[in-house]
Design a protein around this motif. Structure first.
Motif, mmCIF file in Angstrom:
data_model
loop_
_atom_site.group_PDB
_atom_site.id
_atom_site.type_symbol
_atom_site.label_atom_id
_atom_site.label_comp_id
_atom_site.label_asym_id
_atom_site.label_seq_id
_atom_site.Cartn_x
_atom_site.Cartn_y
_atom_site.Cartn_z
ATOM 1 N N ARG A 12 8.414 -6.375 -13.542
ATOM 2 C CA ARG A 12 9.032 -6.267 -12.218
ATOM 3 C C ARG A 12 9.078 -4.817 -11.742
ATOM 4 O O ARG A 12 8.822 -4.529 -10.577
ATOM 5 N N THR A 13 9.392 -3.895 -12.649
ATOM 6 C CA THR A 13 9.460 -2.474 -12.294
ATOM 7 C C THR A 13 8.081 -1.953 -11.905
ATOM 8 O O THR A 13 7.925 -1.276 -10.882
ATOM 9 N N LEU A 14 7.069 -2.270 -12.703
ATOM 10 C CA LEU A 14 5.697 -1.844 -12.392
ATOM 11 C C LEU A 14 5.245 -2.411 -11.047
ATOM 12 O O LEU A 14 4.683 -1.695 -10.215
ATOM 13 N N THR A 15 5.515 -3.676 -10.810
ATOM 14 C CA THR A 15 5.124 -4.308 -9.552
ATOM 15 C C THR A 15 5.835 -3.646 -8.373
ATOM 16 O O THR A 15 5.224 -3.407 -7.333
ATOM 17 N N TRP A 16 7.109 -3.324 -8.527
ATOM 18 C CA TRP A 16 7.842 -2.632 -7.460
ATOM 19 C C TRP A 16 7.164 -1.304 -7.131
ATOM 20 O O TRP A 16 6.961 -0.983 -5.957
ATOM 21 N N PHE A 17 6.814 -0.533 -8.152
ATOM 22 C CA PHE A 17 6.126 0.747 -7.936
ATOM 23 C C PHE A 17 4.775 0.542 -7.245
ATOM 24 O O PHE A 17 4.427 1.273 -6.318
ATOM 25 N N ASN A 20 5.518 -0.605 -3.505
ATOM 26 C CA ASN A 20 6.231 0.344 -2.661
ATOM 27 C C ASN A 20 5.694 1.769 -2.686
ATOM 28 O O ASN A 20 5.923 2.519 -1.736
ATOM 29 N N LEU A 21 4.992 2.160 -3.738
ATOM 30 C CA LEU A 21 4.567 3.547 -3.831
ATOM 31 C C LEU A 21 3.049 3.744 -3.922
ATOM 32 O O LEU A 21 2.558 4.827 -3.621
#
Length: 178
Positions: A12-17, A20-21
């Motif tokens: 989830r953290t990798l996908t968010w990055f 979004n980034l």
């Protein structure tokens, strides 16, 4: 159990990055998973809910991807070609043709290494076999393969389509020719 939770958190953290980034999607739904090292046309790609886009995929052009869609690794959805029939203009310097929207409707599956050309619509529930080159629209629930891709058959008969759509709460696709 703790290991599974940590893995889910890391994903989830990798996908968010990524969302979004790194990649600049036009729109992104919920529960989207992205493989590594994608190419995404900045601000030109919309992605629905519950979508997987495999590693090394190349999304170039005005693209709309529906819900519940899987793109395997190395899938390419490519934009317009160069206008190469003008005397006196080298192919390298030729301008690009008009970009037409490429639409992948809900519940589609595109196999490894498939290429989808500019302006194609893949109907709801369609499947593209690995390595295929899709040069024209794909009818809902059809299975296509080859270069150029041609229909092999359908996922379901009419009654099975109705059952499938009722069980998943899907809308009936509009009738259109392939």
């Amino acid at each position: 159990m703790m290991r599974v939770r940590l893995k889910r958190l890391a994903i989830r953290t990798l996908t968010w990055f990524q969302i979004n980034l790194i990649y600049d999607f036009r729109e992104v739904g919920e529960n989207v998973r992205l493989g590594k090292r994608l190419f995404v046309s900045k601000g030109r790609v919309s992605v629905g809910t519950d979508v997987y886009i495999g590693a090394y995929s190349y999304l170039d052009g005005d693209i709309s991807i529906g819900n519940d869609v899987m793109l395997a690794n190395n899938v390419a959805i490519v934009g317009g070609d160069h206008i190469f029939r003008t005397p006196g203009i080298a192919t390298f310097a030729a301008p690009r043709e008009h970009w037409r929207r490429t639409t992948i409707e809900d519940n589609c599956w595109i196999g490894h290494g498939a290429i989808i050309l500019n302006g194609i619509t893949m109907g709801q529930g369609a499947i593209v076999a690995a390595g295929s080159v899709v040069t024209r629209n794909v009818a809902p629930y059809s299975i296509v393969a080859g270069n150029p891709a041609s229909a092999l058959g359908n996922r379901f008969d009419e009654e099975q389509q109705r059952q499938h759509e009722a069980l998943l709460g899907l809308k009936r696709p509009l009738a259109r020719s392939p």
